[in-house]
Write an enzyme that holds these catalytic residues in place. Structure first.
Site, short mmCIF file in Angstrom:
data_model
loop_
_atom_site.label_atom_id
_atom_site.label_comp_id
_atom_site.label_asym_id
_atom_site.label_seq_id
_atom_site.Cartn_x
_atom_site.Cartn_y
_atom_site.Cartn_z
N ASN A 123 0.85 -1.19 0.00
CA ASN A 123 0.00 0.00 0.00
C ASN A 123 0.89 1.24 0.00
OD1 ASN A 123 0.85 0.45 2.70
ND2 ASN A 123 -0.85 -0.79 3.49
N ARG A 124 0.28 2.41 0.00
CA ARG A 124 1.03 3.66 -0.09
C ARG A 124 2.06 3.79 1.05
NH1 ARG A 124 -0.44 8.92 -2.08
NH2 ARG A 124 -2.53 8.15 -2.47
N LYS A 125 1.61 3.49 2.27
CA LYS A 125 2.49 3.63 3.45
C LYS A 125 3.69 2.69 3.34
CE LYS A 125 2.27 3.52 8.52
NZ LYS A 125 3.19 2.40 8.80
N GLU A 126 3.43 1.47 2.90
CA GLU A 126 4.52 0.49 2.80
C GLU A 126 5.55 0.88 1.74
OE1 GLU A 126 1.95 -3.46 4.23
OE2 GLU A 126 1.94 -2.81 2.12
N ASP A 153 -6.38 -8.19 1.59
CA ASP A 153 -6.37 -9.64 1.36
C ASP A 153 -7.25 -9.99 0.16
OD1 ASP A 153 -4.72 -10.08 3.55
OD2 ASP A 153 -6.39 -10.26 4.93
#
Length: 297
Positions: A9-12, A78
């Site tokens: 995701n964006r944060k990762e 998921d």
């Protein structure tokens, strides 16, 4: 390659490359950098309400999220992973699989808790994406009794107050709108039961309704103050009330609380029955009679 495909995701992505991401350009730049660092063939990055982005070494394609009422994002990531794997295993391209995964994620965030998406739900959503315009998206608010029971359960888990009203709603007029506005004011979510064509004919004769049940339901579903529409074929809404058990039953007109059909069911369940005043001077029957409107005109 380090992997064929990864789904951050964006944060990762931001944490992996050590850069802040605030714009689409920064997102793509960071994603490309992660592709190189990890030696990945593809990166499918989830972006919440903004959908997702599919990147490879040569391109970046955005997949826009469908507008839906979001209740719980648990399990959405998921779902994306599962549908990506399913789509690719079935022989689709990564972009095709990502589009399918995006639709599936949009379905599960409309449910409460960690939820699954059924094949029927996914098939319907894919058909709607291909065939319905944005103006027709409200049709998803027209449900079967079984679907409505599930939706009511989701609303209840969020502590929302459920209201119910019913009628023919043949030629929608200001009187109807006034009644719906008053009904919605009594609850958080308003369900409207619409008499089927057969039940209208039994009650009003062979020349009614003027508009068929699907058109009447579609018009109601498009109204801001109506959250769910059910077409019912019984002569009364009693079976619907027994299935849904709304917190509030609303009826407009010259009734008393005790004479409203189904009031006993609601009261036995600890609910409330509300009678609202009607806006005088408006009636579908009067419109039909005075203007000579006939079915099929």
């Amino acid at each position: 390659a380090g992997a064929t495909l990864v789904k951050p995701n964006r944060k990762e992505i931001s944490e992996a490359v050590g850069e802040a991401i605030n714009t689409d350009e920064e997102f793509i730049t960071a994603g490309k950098k992660l592709l190189q660092l990890g030696k990945f063939d593809y990166l499918v990055a989830t972006r919440g309400k903004d959908g997702l982005t599919v990147l490879d070494k040569d391109s970046a394609k955005h997949v826009t999220a469908q507008q839906r009422e979001v209740w719980d994002v648990s399990g959405a990531g998921d779902t994306v992973i599962a549908l990506l794997a399913l789509g690719i295993a079935a022989g689709g391209s990564v972009l095709d699989a990502a589009q399918l995964a995006n639709i599936a994620a949009g379905i599960v965030v409309g449910k409460v808790g960690t939820a699954t998406v059924t094949a029927a739900e996914l098939s319907h959503a894919v058909d709607a994406t291909d065939e319905e315009t944005e103006a027709q998206s409200h049709l998803q608010n027209i449900m079967t009794v079984e679907q409505a029971v599930e939706q009511v359960a989701r609303w209840r888990r969020l502590g929302l107050k459920i209201g119910f009203t019913n009628g023919v709603f043949d030629l929608l007029h200001p009187g109807h709108l006034s009644s719906l506005r008053q009904a919605h004011a009594t609850c958080d979510k308003l369900i409207v039961g619409v008499n089927s064509d057969d039940s209208v004919r039994r009650a009003k004769g062979p020349d009614r309704p003027i508009q068929d049940e699907q058109h009447r339901a579609a018009v109601l579903a498009s109204l801001e103050r109506v959250d769910l529409v059910i077409i019912f074929n019984d002569d009364t809404p009693i079976p619907l009330l027994q299935a849904l058990l709304p917190d509030v039953l609303i009826k407009g007109g010259d009734y008393t609380v005790d004479t409203v059909v189904g009031a006993d069911i609601i009261h036995a369940n600890g609910g409330q029955v509300v009678v609202t005043p009607t806006l005088q001077g408006f009636s579908t029957t009067n419109i039909v009679t005075t203007r000579g409107i006939k079915k099929g005109n």
